[in-house]
Design an enzyme around this catalytic site. Structure first.
Site, PDB file in Angstrom:
ATOM      1  N   GLU A 146       0.850  -1.189   0.000  1.00 33.87           N
ATOM      2  CA  GLU A 146       0.000   0.000   0.000  1.00 33.87           C
ATOM      3  C   GLU A 146       0.882   1.234   0.000  1.00 33.87           C
ATOM      4  OE1 GLU A 146      -3.467   0.104  -0.023  1.00 33.87           O
ATOM      5  OE2 GLU A 146      -2.740   2.112  -0.517  1.00 33.87           O
ATOM      6  N   GLU A 150      -1.289   9.424   4.526  1.00 34.08           N
ATOM      7  CA  GLU A 150      -2.316   9.898   5.442  1.00 34.08           C
ATOM      8  C   GLU A 150      -2.737  11.290   4.991  1.00 34.08           C
ATOM      9  OE1 GLU A 150      -1.237   9.506   9.577  1.00 34.08           O
ATOM     10  OE2 GLU A 150      -0.387   7.535   9.163  1.00 34.08           O
ATOM     11  N   ASN A 210       9.603   4.000   0.115  1.00 34.14           N
ATOM     12  CA  ASN A 210       9.726   4.825   1.322  1.00 34.14           C
ATOM     13  C   ASN A 210      11.160   5.300   1.521  1.00 34.14           C
ATOM     14  OD1 ASN A 210       7.071   4.879   1.998  1.00 34.14           O
ATOM     15  ND2 ASN A 210       7.177   3.342   3.603  1.00 34.14           N
ATOM     16  N   LEU A 252      10.647  17.679  -1.974  1.00 35.99           N
ATOM     17  CA  LEU A 252      11.786  18.561  -1.752  1.00 35.99           C
ATOM     18  C   LEU A 252      11.371  19.693  -0.809  1.00 35.99           C
ATOM     19  CD1 LEU A 252      13.652  18.947  -5.191  1.00 35.99           C
ATOM     20  CD2 LEU A 252      14.258  17.515  -3.233  1.00 35.99           C
ATOM     21  N   GLY A 259       8.360  12.605   9.666  1.00 33.57           N
ATOM     22  CA  GLY A 259       7.982  11.812  10.839  1.00 33.57           C
ATOM     23  C   GLY A 259       6.833  10.922  10.440  1.00 33.57           C
ATOM     24  N   CYS A 262       5.195   5.847   9.394  1.00 35.78           N
ATOM     25  CA  CYS A 262       5.767   5.020   8.329  1.00 35.78           C
ATOM     26  C   CYS A 262       7.221   5.326   8.009  1.00 35.78           C
ATOM     27  CB  CYS A 262       4.920   5.150   7.064  1.00 35.78           C
ATOM     28  SG  CYS A 262       3.287   4.446   7.278  1.00 35.78           S
ATOM     29  N   LYS A 265      10.162   4.588  10.754  1.00 33.82           N
ATOM     30  CA  LYS A 265      10.361   3.182  11.151  1.00 33.82           C
ATOM     31  C   LYS A 265      10.608   2.294   9.932  1.00 33.82           C
ATOM     32  CE  LYS A 265       5.931   1.249  10.541  1.00 33.82           C
ATOM     33  NZ  LYS A 265       5.665   0.176   9.615  1.00 33.82           N
TER      34      LYS A 265
HETATM   35  C1  UDX Z   1       4.344   7.895   3.547  1.00 33.91           C
HETATM   36  C2  UDX Z   1       4.450   7.603   2.045  1.00 33.91           C
HETATM   37  O1  UDX Z   1       4.262   8.814   1.304  1.00 33.91           O
HETATM   38  C3  UDX Z   1       3.404   6.592   1.624  1.00 33.91           C
HETATM   39  O2  UDX Z   1       3.554   6.258   0.247  1.00 33.91           O
HETATM   40  C4  UDX Z   1       3.549   5.345   2.468  1.00 33.91           C
HETATM   41  O3  UDX Z   1       2.525   4.432   2.151  1.00 33.91           O
HETATM   42  C5  UDX Z   1       3.495   5.683   3.947  1.00 33.91           C
HETATM   43  O4  UDX Z   1       4.465   6.685   4.273  1.00 33.91           O
HETATM   44  P1  UDX Z   1       2.762   9.390   5.067  1.00 33.91           P
HETATM   45  O5  UDX Z   1       3.505   8.882   6.246  1.00 33.91           O
HETATM   46  O6  UDX Z   1       1.282   9.474   5.144  1.00 33.91           O
HETATM   47  O7  UDX Z   1       3.089   8.508   3.773  1.00 33.91           O
HETATM   48  O8  UDX Z   1       3.289  10.869   4.801  1.00 33.91           O
HETATM   49  P2  UDX Z   1       4.009  11.719   3.676  1.00 33.91           P
HETATM   50  O9  UDX Z   1       3.041  12.643   3.070  1.00 33.91           O
HETATM   51  O10 UDX Z   1       4.824  10.903   2.751  1.00 33.91           O
HETATM   52  O11 UDX Z   1       4.971  12.600   4.605  1.00 33.91           O
HETATM   53  C6  UDX Z   1       5.889  11.962   5.496  1.00 33.91           C
HETATM   54  C7  UDX Z   1       6.655  12.994   6.285  1.00 33.91           C
HETATM   55  O12 UDX Z   1       7.552  13.685   5.441  1.00 33.91           O
HETATM   56  C8  UDX Z   1       5.801  14.077   6.961  1.00 33.91           C
HETATM   57  O13 UDX Z   1       6.297  14.314   8.256  1.00 33.91           O
HETATM   58  C9  UDX Z   1       5.983  15.277   6.078  1.00 33.91           C
HETATM   59  O14 UDX Z   1       5.826  16.475   6.763  1.00 33.91           O
HETATM   60  C10 UDX Z   1       7.422  15.085   5.614  1.00 33.91           C
HETATM   61  N1  UDX Z   1       7.713  15.720   4.326  1.00 33.91           N
HETATM   62  C11 UDX Z   1       7.049  15.339   3.202  1.00 33.91           C
HETATM   63  C12 UDX Z   1       8.700  16.689   4.257  1.00 33.91           C
HETATM   64  O15 UDX Z   1       9.340  17.033   5.263  1.00 33.91           O
HETATM   65  N2  UDX Z   1       8.976  17.264   3.053  1.00 33.91           N
HETATM   66  C13 UDX Z   1       8.314  16.922   1.917  1.00 33.91           C
HETATM   67  O16 UDX Z   1       8.627  17.492   0.866  1.00 33.91           O
HETATM   68  C14 UDX Z   1       7.322  15.928   1.995  1.00 33.91           C
END
Ligand code: UDX
Length: 436
Positions: A146, A150, A210, A252, A259, A262, A265
């Protein structure tokens, strides 16, 4: 098609509701009675845009049910496994306890020809091990990772950018691929790529995706450190890099880093599994990715301390954001809350606010003060720190309005999401992360 979804957390609850919304008959199963009771009422046990509507419609249509009994999965053609795989206590590997327990509970209810489709993020090799158990019942195991984010979970589930199905190289594998193609019928018909691989590749796709996203974020945050030392601006750098199609602007976004439940960890579990496979050096860079990411939180705290003249003790600091990202109430490994906790540890009078995550944050960190809404948090603040880029802070808060509430016009932009010129023009001292 009749299907079951085992595990009704962020992943499973959305998956169950989304599958019902495209016409399937779905039973969601979870051991948590409270969660099941909430879902049965048609409401989500966590904040996720559009999910309540989908649950309500699904339940009203009679196609979506929830239960705490594994036996209620009997009769479904496809059983999706969507339980959590948290970081193991005292180590970096994934804790597979919930996956193993779910499989054991399901085994007695499987029939010949059923398909068990694993969606949880697992270390490569897990599916092959589980496959032996499942195939002994005459059912087949497939791995169907998947990729949902979120906050966008409903959209990502109904309109995925690709569907990956790992199968065994036998008749069971063929059945599994055919059934899953049918399960995702509307998306497949719209032309969404449907990739059939072996089990190990499917597991690796998720880990690699990831790892790549985390690396991209830490890459720009490393550039932010350089930009800061060189007097350059990382946000402009990211825009300029992003115009290159080969690089792209997404992920970027510089600031306090990633954080959530997902990315942190999953990259650790990925590295731990690579070490078990004797290939630790191949992903040695992931330790650096992790280290860069954790340094961001230190840097944000330092910026606040410096901005307040070297001492935060007794200073009132408004922390805007607690969730690990906007459109979520999830505070798991949230860099936003971590910054708040560290500032409080230095003696600051920290007031945290968040449009969705205050209740979760308070339960985890009762030592912090919380404000139900933004303006209350801003009142009399000596400094404002933006740590989750909700629209309420990034777009809707003007420097003039905020200036009328605070005691000191100091803003630390932990997500590089504000317009520095506009804030400075309104008399604020603006500090971004790696920005001029
Ligand atoms: C992530 C993956 O995107 C998803 O494909 C996987 O299934 C689960 O993990 P998610 O944890 O929901 O999804 O969040 P995501 O939108 O990817 O953001 C993860 C973290 O990265 C957040 O803390 C966000 O603030 C940070 N982030 C994201 C950044 O610091 N900069 C960015 O450009 C994008």
């Amino acid at each position: 098609m009749r299907m079951s979804v085992i595990g009704c957390g962020y992943l499973g609850a959305v998956h169950a509701a989304a599958m019902a919304s495209i016409g399937h008959e779905v039973i969601g199963i979870d051991v948590d009675e409270g969660k099941v009771a909430t879902l049965r009422e048609g409401s989500a046990p966590f904040f996720e845009p559009r999910l309540d509507d989908l649950l309500r419609d699904g339940i009203a249509s009679g196609r979506l049910r929830f239960s705490t009994r594994a036996a209620d999965a009997a009769g479904a053609a496809v059983h999706f496994l969507a339980v959590g795989t948290p970081q193991i206590a005292g180590g970096h590997a994934a804790d597979l306890r919930h996956v193993d327990a779910a499989i054991e509970a399901l085994l007695p209810h499987l029939r010949r020809g059923d398909v068990v489709a694993g969606k949880s993020t697992v270390p490569v090799g897990t599916a092959e091990r589980l496959s032996a158990r499942v195939s002994a019942t005459g059912a087949a195991l497939a791995w169907n990772p998947e990729f949902l984010r979120e906050g966008w979970a409903v959209h990502d589930t109904i309109e995925p950018d690709r569907i990956v199905v790992g199968t065994t190289a036998d008749a069971g594998g063929e059945t599994a691929a055919a059934l899953l193609r049918e399960a995702y019928g509307p998306a497949v018909e719209r032309g969404v790529p449907f990739l059939v691989t072996d089990l190990a590749t499917a597991e690796l796709v998720k880990g690699a995706a990831n790892a790549f996203l985390a690396t991209k974020i830490s890459f720009i945050n490393a550039m932010s450190e350089i930009a800061e030392a060189a007097g350059a601006d990382v946000a402009m750098l990211a825009d300029a890099l992003g115009h290159d199609d080969r690089i792209g602007r997404r992920y970027l976004g510089s600031g306090i880093g990633f954080g959530g439940g997902c990315l942190p960890k999953d990259i650790r579990a990925f590295a731990a599994r690579a070490e078990e496979l004797g290939r630790g050096e191949s992903v040695g860079f992931l330790h650096e990715v992790d280290a860069i990411n954790m340094r961001r939180r230190d840097r944000a705290v330092q910026l606040v301390v410096d901005a307040l003249g070297g001492l935060v003790f007794g200073k009132r600091v408004a922390v805007l954001g607690a969730a690990f990202k906007p459109f979520s109430d999830d505070i798991r490994d949230s860099p936003a809350l971590d910054v708040a906790v560290r500032l409080r540890g230095l003696g600051a009078d920290v007031v945290v606010t968040d449009p969705a995550a205050v209740d979760n944050a308070r339960a985890a960190h009762p030592q912090l003060s919380y404000a139900p809404e933004r303006d209350t948090a801003l009142r009399e603040a000596d400094a404002v720190v933006i740590v989750t880029e909700w629209d309420d802070y990034r777009r809707d808060l003007t420097p003039e309005h905020a200036g009328g509430l605070v005691r000191g016009r100091i803003v630390i932009d932990g997500r590089n999401c504000l317009d520095p010129g506009a804030w400075r023009a309104a008399g604020w001292t603006y500090h971004g992360m790696g920005r001029r």
